[in-house]
Motif scaffolding. Structure first.
Motif, short mmCIF file in Angstrom:
data_model
loop_
_atom_site.label_atom_id
_atom_site.label_comp_id
_atom_site.label_asym_id
_atom_site.label_seq_id
_atom_site.Cartn_x
_atom_site.Cartn_y
_atom_site.Cartn_z
N ALA A 193 26.62 39.61 54.97
CA ALA A 193 27.31 39.10 53.79
C ALA A 193 27.67 37.64 53.96
O ALA A 193 27.70 37.11 55.08
N ASP A 194 27.92 36.99 52.83
CA ASP A 194 28.53 35.67 52.82
C ASP A 194 30.01 35.84 52.53
O ASP A 194 30.39 36.54 51.59
N LEU A 195 30.84 35.20 53.34
CA LEU A 195 32.29 35.32 53.20
C LEU A 195 32.87 34.00 52.72
O LEU A 195 32.78 32.99 53.43
N ARG A 196 33.41 34.00 51.51
CA ARG A 196 34.07 32.81 50.97
C ARG A 196 35.50 32.78 51.50
O ARG A 196 36.27 33.73 51.33
N VAL A 197 35.88 31.68 52.15
CA VAL A 197 37.20 31.52 52.76
C VAL A 197 37.96 30.42 52.02
O VAL A 197 37.50 29.28 51.96
N ASP A 198 39.09 30.78 51.44
CA ASP A 198 40.00 29.80 50.84
C ASP A 198 41.27 29.82 51.66
O ASP A 198 42.03 30.79 51.64
N PHE A 199 41.51 28.75 52.40
CA PHE A 199 42.68 28.64 53.27
C PHE A 199 43.59 27.54 52.75
O PHE A 199 43.16 26.41 52.54
N GLN A 200 44.85 27.88 52.55
CA GLN A 200 45.76 26.96 51.89
C GLN A 200 46.41 25.96 52.84
O GLN A 200 46.96 24.97 52.41
N GLY A 201 46.38 26.25 54.12
CA GLY A 201 47.02 25.35 55.07
C GLY A 201 48.42 25.81 55.43
O GLY A 201 48.98 26.74 54.86
N SER A 202 49.01 25.14 56.40
CA SER A 202 50.33 25.50 56.90
C SER A 202 51.41 25.17 55.89
O SER A 202 51.39 24.10 55.27
N PRO A 203 52.41 26.04 55.72
CA PRO A 203 53.53 25.71 54.84
C PRO A 203 54.43 24.63 55.42
O PRO A 203 55.25 24.07 54.71
#
Length: 426
Positions: free
Chosen positions: A352-362
């Protein structure tokens, strides 16, 4: 030097640490510890309230020296042991033109540690100092650009980040039973953030949106179900402990040999570290968890040793709950999944292809995101196979990475909120 935990500071001077290998240089991003990157992966060096906490006995064998630097021309350096005794106290100056100075260097000798007073000053400031130890610092963006200053190279030094505070206390154990509660995600440690789509990443101007908060502090009797068809790892009734502050946790005989799922939640803002203990009752080299996320929720895996119980050292600032479950109780990766912090996931689909959306550290809008993959096809027990690294990035991101066909364990380390979207190949 005594191989104990030291609190190292220089009054009002902002201090940082560089962990160096035998060549006198940092090995990578994580070997610089400062306010914006406050915890070394080993857990041995931490930045807390304008000072450094250095656990000399826990420093990795590959680290030969620890340089303590100050963002000033000098300062009154002190290193205080747990009993309150100052084992190092000296005044260091780097010269009249210095904007940053090496305050001290801890170094290995004859199987232990010694310390040498510093004094090398740098008129080019902290950027010039860290460059001398293998750090590449990019030029600042123009002042009109909002958000954190981007830096490239081995380690990153953001201009500013908020401090983290917390205070320790003590605990007691409880038991738990599996059950079923409507409306809660099966196998999850916490209710996922209330996000209706992919998480927003940094805008063109560099502004990072605030992460979605995690769910409520989870109860001890959190329900769970096993992923159908998952065969790797022992199956047992869950082991649950809750408490407050630092503790040592030993599993009972209900857990068999092999890798297990470990879930931890901590309320409030503060440090959380989890380390396995060896036969000599000392921290093993690798940490299980090592985070400063507020309202921490996370999961990972631990290897139950053959012939003896799994023992873990938990370092925490606030109230916490820890659960040990079969790997098959981890969340299943399919469709779109939201999360916050590190998590162990199971994947049973095809390539599979895994789309990663990471928002970053708070804390500073940056933060680390990494994915390790373990293929367990045809395995039912024993140790995990060799790891494949799928993702290894710092800062907000939106990327697609390939995932091999399952069964796979995906070990995510994330210092913030994230969304995964799986698209299986035909």
């Amino acid at each position: 030097m005594p191989s104990v935990t030291l609190r190292v500071g220089a009054g009002d001077v902002e201090v940082s640490a560089l962990l160096l290998g035998a060549d006198g240089r940092v090995r990578g991003d994580a070997d610089m510890v400062f306010e914006g990157q406050p915890v070394h992966p080993s857990g041995a060096v931490r930045h807390e309230e304008a000072s450094l906490v250095v656990e000399l006995g826990a420093v990795e064998a590959a680290v030969e020296r620890i340089v303590v630097a100050g963002s000033a021309g000098g300062g009154a350096l002190s290193a205080v042991a747990p009993d309150g005794e100052a084992v190092v106290a000296c005044t260091v100056t780097g010269g009249p033109d210095a904007l940053a100075v090496v305050l001290a260097e801890f170094f290995r000798e004859s199987g232990g540690w010694k310390v040498a007073e510093g004094g090398r000053g740098y008129a080019s400031g902290l950027a010039g100092l860290v460059t001398a130890y293998g750090v590449d610092v990019a030029e600042e963006e123009p002042a009109a650009v909002a958000g954190p200053v981007p830096l490239t190279g081995v380690a990153k030094v953001p201009v500013q980040a908020p401090p983290v505070a917390g205070a320790p206390a003590a605990r007691g154990p409880v038991g738990a039973q599996p059950g079923a509660t409507a409306g809660e995600p099966v196998g999850a440690l916490f209710a996922p953030p209330a996000v209706g789509g992919p998480l927003p990443v940094a805008a063109a101007a560099g502004q990072v949106a605030a992460p979605a908060p995690p769910g409520p502090f989870p109860p001890a009797d959190r329900p769970y179900e096993l992923v159908e068809g998952w065969e790797f790892g022992p199956v047992f009734e869950p082991f649950v402990v809750e408490g407050r502050g630092n503790d040592v946790i030993q599993l009972d005989d209900r857990v068999g040999d092999g890798p297990v799922l470990v879930e931890v939640a901590q309320e409030g803002r503060g440090y959380l570290g989890l380390f396995t203990l060896d036969r000599r009752n000392r921290d093993e080299t690798d940490f299980l968890l090592n985070d400063l996320l507020p309202e921490f929720r996370g999961s990972t895996f631990a290897q139950v040793p053959k012939g003896r119980p799994l023992r873990m050292r938990l370092a925490a600032d606030h109230r916490w709950i820890l659960r040990v479950k079969p790997l098959a109780a981890a969340r299943r990766l399919e469709g779109t999944l939201h999360g916050y912090g590190p998590e162990l996931l199971v994947y049973r689909g095809g390539g599979a292809d895994l789309r990663v959306d990471f928002q970053g550290s708070p804390e500073d809008g940056r933060g680390y995101a990494g994915i390790q993959s373990y293929g367990v096809e045809g395995r039912t027990g024993g140790r995990l196979p060799a790891m494949d690294l799928l993702l290894n990035e710092i800062g907000p991101l939106r990327q697609t990475v390939p995932v091999p066909r399952g069964p796979q364990l995906l070990h995510l380390r994330a210092e913030g909120a994230w969304t995964f979207t799986v698209q299986e190949l035909d």
